[in-house]
Design a protein around this motif. Structure first.
Motif, PDB file in Angstrom:
ATOM      1  N   ASN A   1       0.830  -1.202   0.000  1.00 23.31           N
ATOM      2  CA  ASN A   1       0.000   0.000   0.000  1.00 23.31           C
ATOM      3  C   ASN A   1       0.864   1.250   0.000  1.00 23.31           C
ATOM      4  OD1 ASN A   1      -3.144  -0.083   0.364  1.00 23.31           O
ATOM      5  ND2 ASN A   1      -2.401  -1.879   1.493  1.00 23.31           N
ATOM      6  N   LEU A   2       1.893   1.251   0.835  1.00 21.43           N
ATOM      7  CA  LEU A   2       2.773   2.411   0.906  1.00 21.43           C
ATOM      8  C   LEU A   2       3.457   2.662  -0.431  1.00 21.43           C
ATOM      9  CD1 LEU A   2       4.184   4.665   2.409  1.00 21.43           C
ATOM     10  CD2 LEU A   2       5.810   2.986   3.311  1.00 21.43           C
ATOM     11  N   ARG A   3       3.966   1.610  -1.056  1.00 21.13           N
ATOM     12  CA  ARG A   3       4.633   1.758  -2.352  1.00 21.13           C
ATOM     13  C   ARG A   3       3.668   2.329  -3.398  1.00 21.13           C
ATOM     14  NH1 ARG A   3       9.145  -0.471  -4.272  1.00 21.13           N
ATOM     15  NH2 ARG A   3       9.198  -2.076  -2.648  1.00 21.13           N
ATOM     16  N   TYR A   4       2.425   1.818  -3.386  1.00 17.71           N
ATOM     17  CA  TYR A   4       1.443   2.257  -4.386  1.00 17.71           C
ATOM     18  C   TYR A   4       1.101   3.734  -4.195  1.00 17.71           C
ATOM     19  CZ  TYR A   4      -2.945   2.753  -6.885  1.00 17.71           C
ATOM     20  OH  TYR A   4      -3.950   3.191  -7.726  1.00 17.71           O
ATOM     21  N   PHE A   5       0.772   4.122  -2.971  1.00 19.85           N
ATOM     22  CA  PHE A   5       0.380   5.515  -2.739  1.00 19.85           C
ATOM     23  C   PHE A   5       1.562   6.472  -2.923  1.00 19.85           C
ATOM     24  CE2 PHE A   5      -3.070   3.432  -0.217  1.00 19.85           C
ATOM     25  CZ  PHE A   5      -4.128   3.904  -0.987  1.00 19.85           C
ATOM     26  N   ALA A   6       2.760   6.023  -2.607  1.00 19.64           N
ATOM     27  CA  ALA A   6       3.939   6.855  -2.858  1.00 19.64           C
ATOM     28  C   ALA A   6       4.148   7.075  -4.349  1.00 19.64           C
ATOM     29  CB  ALA A   6       5.177   6.207  -2.234  1.00 19.64           C
ATOM     30  N   SER A   7       3.888   6.030  -5.150  1.00 23.41           N
ATOM     31  CA  SER A   7       4.047   6.166  -6.607  1.00 23.41           C
ATOM     32  C   SER A   7       3.027   7.150  -7.167  1.00 23.41           C
ATOM     33  CB  SER A   7       3.919   4.806  -7.289  1.00 23.41           C
ATOM     34  OG  SER A   7       2.596   4.307  -7.202  1.00 23.41           O
ATOM     35  N   LEU A   8       1.803   7.144  -6.608  1.00 20.72           N
ATOM     36  CA  LEU A   8       0.791   8.109  -7.055  1.00 20.72           C
ATOM     37  C   LEU A   8       1.219   9.543  -6.754  1.00 20.72           C
ATOM     38  CD1 LEU A   8      -2.592   6.433  -6.022  1.00 20.72           C
ATOM     39  CD2 LEU A   8      -1.516   6.459  -8.272  1.00 20.72           C
ATOM     40  N   ALA A   9       1.999   9.702  -5.688  1.00 21.49           N
ATOM     41  CA  ALA A   9       2.477  11.028  -5.300  1.00 21.49           C
ATOM     42  C   ALA A   9       3.789  11.400  -5.995  1.00 21.49           C
ATOM     43  CB  ALA A   9       2.663  11.097  -3.788  1.00 21.49           C
TER      44      ALA A   9
ATOM     45  N   GLN B   1      13.877  -1.097   1.523  1.00 19.79           N
ATOM     46  CA  GLN B   1      14.417  -0.717   2.820  1.00 19.79           C
ATOM     47  C   GLN B   1      13.903   0.645   3.258  1.00 19.79           C
ATOM     48  OE1 GLN B   1      16.381  -2.847   4.757  1.00 19.79           O
ATOM     49  NE2 GLN B   1      15.749  -1.336   6.296  1.00 19.79           N
ATOM     50  N   ARG B   2      13.820   1.572   2.315  1.00 26.44           N
ATOM     51  CA  ARG B   2      13.335   2.904   2.670  1.00 26.44           C
ATOM     52  C   ARG B   2      11.861   2.846   3.079  1.00 26.44           C
ATOM     53  NH1 ARG B   2      13.024   8.262  -1.239  1.00 26.44           N
ATOM     54  NH2 ARG B   2      11.964   9.603   0.277  1.00 26.44           N
ATOM     55  N   LEU B   3      11.070   2.063   2.358  1.00 26.76           N
ATOM     56  CA  LEU B   3       9.654   1.922   2.701  1.00 26.76           C
ATOM     57  C   LEU B   3       9.495   1.249   4.061  1.00 26.76           C
ATOM     58  CD1 LEU B   3       8.357   0.723  -0.786  1.00 26.76           C
ATOM     59  CD2 LEU B   3       8.021   2.990   0.221  1.00 26.76           C
TER      60      LEU B   3
ATOM     61  N   ALA C   1       3.711  10.127   4.585  1.00 28.54           N
ATOM     62  CA  ALA C   1       4.172  11.503   4.810  1.00 28.54           C
ATOM     63  C   ALA C   1       5.678  11.546   5.042  1.00 28.54           C
ATOM     64  CB  ALA C   1       3.434  12.105   6.007  1.00 28.54           C
ATOM     65  N   LEU C   2       6.203  10.541   5.740  1.00 28.77           N
ATOM     66  CA  LEU C   2       7.647  10.474   5.983  1.00 28.77           C
ATOM     67  C   LEU C   2       8.414  10.246   4.687  1.00 28.77           C
ATOM     68  CD1 LEU C   2       7.578   8.266   9.204  1.00 28.77           C
ATOM     69  CD2 LEU C   2       8.201  10.673   9.093  1.00 28.77           C
ATOM     70  N   VAL C   3       7.927   9.334   3.862  1.00 19.05           N
ATOM     71  CA  VAL C   3       8.589   9.038   2.593  1.00 19.05           C
ATOM     72  C   VAL C   3       8.571  10.262   1.678  1.00 19.05           C
ATOM     73  CG1 VAL C   3       8.306   7.730   0.446  1.00 19.05           C
ATOM     74  CG2 VAL C   3       8.266   6.532   2.632  1.00 19.05           C
ATOM     75  N   ARG C   4       7.459  10.975   1.680  1.00 19.66           N
ATOM     76  CA  ARG C   4       7.322  12.135   0.792  1.00 19.66           C
ATOM     77  C   ARG C   4       7.998  13.381   1.344  1.00 19.66           C
ATOM     78  NH1 ARG C   4       1.695  13.589   0.442  1.00 19.66           N
ATOM     79  NH2 ARG C   4       2.462  15.090  -1.092  1.00 19.66           N
TER      80      ARG C   4
END
Length: 233
Positions: A94-102, A110-112, A146-149
């Motif tokens: 889920n995190l990977r998908y929503f990060a890609s949309l952003a 590892q970062r995720l 939010a942290l990834v972005r």
């Protein structure tokens, strides 16, 4: 970082928000208190550019989101009261998908994973399907986003509603961390205890008007409760 100038939103004869003036600096946590219909959610939707103001304007890092929607959106994170994830995907998927949309594509696992752990998600849950997640766990995936972005501003609408005390405590811990890193935070809440513990400043809204603002450190929990009840009558 987050600024409202004479911000007003009306629906025909009903004024949901009236001439709001507000400035939230980097690292500041501003919490809005008020009864249902006081204008808290309307304020957040205007900052997010979900709805258009009737008059006045919003500024995100100096830019109007109506004129610069893509750029201002990239600076903001949003956590609603109810977070929805894809139930068949794991937390990290889920995190990977929503990060890609952003626009954050090709992120290493590892970062995720580090972002999810930093947000407080147990390592054992990272690869579990989100269908098994509690509300607090779903929120942690959005915090990890939010942290990834590396957002500059974070807006939250009743984020601790329905959380148990431990989950609420963990949630506040991460918000303090984001504040320490310079993220400007605007949160609408009914939770007086969390607001008193977390906020730099507190605002009380009534019938679309911000009637009072004050420093959190200037009031005790009891004083906050008394003031909120008096002003929200």
């Amino acid at each position: 970082m987050l600024e409202a100038r004479e911000l007003t939103k009306a629906y025909r004869s009903h004024v949901a928000l009236s001439q709001l003036n507000l400035c939230i600096l980097p690292g500041e946590v501003f919490c809005l208190l008020g009864a249902n219909g006081a204008g808290k959610s309307t304020t957040i939707k205007l900052f997010l550019n979900f709805i258009s103001p009737t008059s006045g304007e919003v500024k995100i890092n100096g830019l109007n989101p109506r004129a610069h929607p893509a750029q201002t959106r990239s600076w903001l994170g949003y956590i609603p009261e109810q977070v929805s994830l894809y139930p068949r995907l794991s937390g990290i998927e889920n995190l990977r998908y929503f990060a890609s949309l952003a626009g954050e594509s090709n992120l290493h696992r590892q970062r995720l994973s580090d972002a999810l752990k930093q947000a407080g998600l147990p390592e054992s849950a990272i690869d579990r399907r989100a269908a098994d997640y509690s509300k607090g766990m779903r929120q942690k995936v959005v915090i990890a986003l939010a942290l990834v972005r590396r957002v500059k501003g974070l807006l939250l609408d009743e984020p601790t509603s329905g959380l148990d005390p431990q989950a609420a405590h963990e949630f506040s811990r991460v918000l303090r961390q984001l504040s320490d890193e310079g993220v400007a935070i605007l949160m609408a809440s009914h939770d007086l205890y969390q607001v008193r513990q977390l906020a730099s400043r507190i605002g009380i809204m009534r019938q679309g008007v911000l009637v009072e603002t004050f420093q959190s450190m200037d009031v005790s929990h009891l004083e906050l409760e008394q003031r909120a009840l008096q002003l929200m009558k």
